[in-house]
Design an enzyme around this catalytic site. Structure first.
Site, PDB file in Angstrom:
ATOM      1  N   ASN A   9       0.868  -1.179   0.000  1.00 52.76           N
ATOM      2  CA  ASN A   9       0.000   0.000   0.000  1.00 52.76           C
ATOM      3  C   ASN A   9       0.907   1.232   0.000  1.00 52.76           C
ATOM      4  O   ASN A   9       1.535   1.540   1.006  1.00 52.76           O
ATOM      5  CB  ASN A   9      -0.886  -0.046   1.259  1.00 52.76           C
ATOM      6  CG  ASN A   9      -1.726   1.211   1.426  1.00 52.76           C
ATOM      7  OD1 ASN A   9      -1.780   2.056   0.523  1.00 52.76           O
ATOM      8  ND2 ASN A   9      -2.384   1.329   2.568  1.00 52.76           N
ATOM      9  N   LYS A  11       0.086   4.291  -0.147  1.00 52.82           N
ATOM     10  CA  LYS A  11      -0.529   5.456   0.519  1.00 52.82           C
ATOM     11  C   LYS A  11      -0.307   6.728  -0.315  1.00 52.82           C
ATOM     12  O   LYS A  11      -0.344   6.667  -1.539  1.00 52.82           O
ATOM     13  CB  LYS A  11       0.020   5.584   1.947  1.00 52.82           C
ATOM     14  CG  LYS A  11      -0.141   4.275   2.731  1.00 52.82           C
ATOM     15  CD  LYS A  11       0.113   4.410   4.210  1.00 52.82           C
ATOM     16  CE  LYS A  11      -0.060   3.054   4.889  1.00 52.82           C
ATOM     17  NZ  LYS A  11       0.014   3.106   6.335  1.00 52.82           N
ATOM     18  N   HIS A  95      -9.428   1.010   5.005  1.00 60.54           N
ATOM     19  CA  HIS A  95      -8.153   1.151   5.711  1.00 60.54           C
ATOM     20  C   HIS A  95      -8.363   2.023   6.957  1.00 60.54           C
ATOM     21  O   HIS A  95      -9.171   2.958   6.927  1.00 60.54           O
ATOM     22  CB  HIS A  95      -7.106   1.780   4.783  1.00 60.54           C
ATOM     23  CG  HIS A  95      -5.723   1.706   5.350  1.00 60.54           C
ATOM     24  ND1 HIS A  95      -5.265   2.601   6.290  1.00 60.54           N
ATOM     25  CD2 HIS A  95      -4.725   0.824   5.150  1.00 60.54           C
ATOM     26  CE1 HIS A  95      -4.025   2.268   6.632  1.00 60.54           C
ATOM     27  NE2 HIS A  95      -3.675   1.192   5.959  1.00 60.54           N
ATOM     28  N   GLU A  97      -6.747   4.369   8.105  1.00 62.32           N
ATOM     29  CA  GLU A  97      -6.552   5.807   7.854  1.00 62.32           C
ATOM     30  C   GLU A  97      -7.816   6.417   7.241  1.00 62.32           C
ATOM     31  O   GLU A  97      -8.162   7.567   7.523  1.00 62.32           O
ATOM     32  CB  GLU A  97      -5.318   6.012   6.960  1.00 62.32           C
ATOM     33  CG  GLU A  97      -4.037   5.778   7.754  1.00 62.32           C
ATOM     34  CD  GLU A  97      -2.872   5.211   6.963  1.00 62.32           C
ATOM     35  OE1 GLU A  97      -2.883   5.271   5.720  1.00 62.32           O
ATOM     36  OE2 GLU A  97      -1.939   4.681   7.607  1.00 62.32           O
ATOM     37  N   GLU A 167      -5.151  -5.230  10.430  1.00 62.88           N
ATOM     38  CA  GLU A 167      -4.114  -4.233  10.670  1.00 62.88           C
ATOM     39  C   GLU A 167      -4.376  -3.550  12.011  1.00 62.88           C
ATOM     40  O   GLU A 167      -5.178  -2.593  12.076  1.00 62.88           O
ATOM     41  CB  GLU A 167      -4.127  -3.179   9.562  1.00 62.88           C
ATOM     42  CG  GLU A 167      -3.844  -3.730   8.181  1.00 62.88           C
ATOM     43  CD  GLU A 167      -3.295  -2.655   7.247  1.00 62.88           C
ATOM     44  OE1 GLU A 167      -2.207  -2.876   6.712  1.00 62.88           O
ATOM     45  OE2 GLU A 167      -3.920  -1.601   7.069  1.00 62.88           O
ATOM     46  N   GLY A 173       2.811   1.962  10.900  1.00 64.07           N
ATOM     47  CA  GLY A 173       3.768   3.062  10.798  1.00 64.07           C
ATOM     48  C   GLY A 173       4.482   3.375  12.099  1.00 64.07           C
ATOM     49  O   GLY A 173       5.134   4.413  12.218  1.00 64.07           O
ATOM     50  N   SER A 213       3.724  -2.404  10.221  1.00 68.65           N
ATOM     51  CA  SER A 213       5.176  -2.493  10.394  1.00 68.65           C
ATOM     52  C   SER A 213       5.768  -3.835   9.948  1.00 68.65           C
ATOM     53  O   SER A 213       6.671  -4.363  10.590  1.00 68.65           O
ATOM     54  CB  SER A 213       5.558  -2.182  11.843  1.00 68.65           C
ATOM     55  OG  SER A 213       5.183  -0.850  12.159  1.00 68.65           O
TER      56      SER A 213
HETATM   57  P1  13P Z   1       3.262   0.216   7.665  1.00 66.33           P
HETATM   58  O1  13P Z   1       3.768  -1.077   7.034  1.00 66.33           O
HETATM   59  O2  13P Z   1       3.993   1.417   7.206  1.00 66.33           O
HETATM   60  O3  13P Z   1       3.164   0.083   9.156  1.00 66.33           O
HETATM   61  O4  13P Z   1       1.749   0.401   7.126  1.00 66.33           O
HETATM   62  C1  13P Z   1       0.855  -0.643   7.207  1.00 66.33           C
HETATM   63  C2  13P Z   1      -0.369  -0.304   6.452  1.00 66.33           C
HETATM   64  O5  13P Z   1      -1.115   0.577   6.855  1.00 66.33           O
HETATM   65  C3  13P Z   1      -0.633  -1.016   5.201  1.00 66.33           C
HETATM   66  O6  13P Z   1      -1.902  -0.762   4.725  1.00 66.33           O
END
Ligand code: 13P
Length: 251
Positions: A9, A11, A95, A97, A167, A173, A213
Site C-alpha cells: 500500500n 498510501k 483502511h 486511515e 491491521e 507506521g 510495520s
Molecule cells: P506500515 O507497514 O507502514 O506500518 O503500514 C501498514 C499499512 O497501513 C498497510 O496498509
C-alpha cells in the site's frame, strides 16, 4: 490451499517518475516468484502508467479506495468501474486511515465492498483495533463488529472476491509489529468468526493478511503462523529491495 498474498500500500507517496522507477526496479527482483500473489496499490494518478509498465508481469494493481456508486454527481470520488478501466483487479477498502481521518464507517465499508465486487474487483477489506481498544480489552468485540458489518449480505460467490487484512492500528507506521502469537490469535479469531457468520468452507479458503510495520526481518515469523496468509505492507513497500525481500520471504 490458500495462496499467499503480499500487497504493498503506497498510501500518499510516489508521483509518476518515482512510481515508474519503483515498479521498474521491483519487477525483475520478483520475476521468478510464482507461489505468492503480488499486489501494489499506487495512488490514483499513476494507476494507468504503472499498469502499462506491468503488462507482461504477474504483479496486480489495486486502488486504495473507491466509492460505491458507479457514476453520478459525486465530485472527487472514483468508482470501481474506473479502477478496472485503469487496469486494477483489486481495491483496498476500509483502511484505518480512511476510517480515522476520513470518517469511513462500517456501513460505508460494506457498501464499497459490495460495489467493488459487483464491478469485478477483489476487495481487500481492512479491520483492526486501536491501541486504546486493545488496552481496554475490546479487541475481539471491535473485530467482530467490523467483520459482521463489512461482510453483511455477502454471498458465497462474492466471498471469493474478498481478502481480509488485519491491521492493528497501533502497529501501523509505528515500528511496533504485533508479536507473531498476538497476530495469530487475532487471525484465528477472525477465521472462526467468518466460519460462524458464513460457512466453515468460506472461512477455510479466505485469505487473511496481516498489516502493521511488516519488514523483511519479521515477515517469515508472521508467515509461519497457521492463519496468516500474507501481508499488507506500507512503508517497506516503497523501496524495491525491501518489498522484494518481503515477497521472497520463503526463498
Ligand atoms: P506500515 O507497514 O507502514 O506500518 O503500514 C501498514 C499499512 O497501513 C498497510 O496498509
Amino acid at each position: 490451499m490458500r495462496i499467499p498474498v503480499i500487497a504493498g500500500n503506497w498510501k500518499l507517496f510516489k508521483k509518476t517518475a518515482q512510481a515508474l522507477q519503483l515498479v521498474q526496479d521491483l519487477a525483475p527482483l520478483v520475476k521468478d516468484v510464482e507461489d505468492v500473489e503480488i499486489i501494489i496499490a499506487p495512488s490514483f494518478t499513476v494507476l494507468g502508467p504503472v499498469r502499462s509498465l506491468l503488462f507482461d508481469s504477474s504483479i496486480s494493481v489495486a486502488g486504495q479506495n473507491c466509492y460505491w456508486e458507479e457514476e453520478g454527481a459525486f465530485t472527487g470520488e472514483i468508482s470501481p468501474g474506473m479502477l478496472i478501466d485503469a487496469g486494477c483487479s483489486h481495491v483496498i477498502i476500509g483502511h484505518s486511515e480512511r476510517r480515522q481521518l476520513f470518517g469511513e464507517t462500517d456501513e460505508n465499508v460494506n457498501k464499497k465492498s459490495k460495489a467493488a465486487i459487483r464491478a469485478g474487483l477483489t476487495a481487500i477489506i481492512c479491520i483492526g483495533e486501536t491501541l486504546q481498544e486493545r488496552e481496554s480489552g475490546e479487541t475481539f468485540t471491535v473485530l467482530q463488529r467490523q467483520i459482521s458489518a463489512a461482510l453483511s449480505n455477502h454471498s458465497t460467490s462474492e466471498m471469493e472476491q474478498v481478502i481480509l487484512a488485519y491491521e492493528p492500528v497501533w502497529a501501523i507506521g509505528t515500528g511496533k509489529t504485533a508479536r507473531d502469537d498476538q497476530a495469530q490469535e487475532a487471525h484465528a479469531f477472525i477465521r472462526q468468526l467468518v466460519a460462524k457468520l458464513l460457512t466453515p468452507t468460506i472461512a477455510d479458503s479466505l485469505r487473511i493478511l496481516y498489516g502493521g510495520s511488516v519488514k523483511p526481518d519479521n515477515i517469515a515469523g508472521l508467515m509461519s503462523q497457521a492463519d496468516i496468509d500474507g501481508a499488507l505492507v506500507g512503508g517497506a513497500s516503497l523501496t524495491a529491495e525491501s518489498f522484494a525481500s518481503i515477497i521472497r520471504y520463503g526463498k
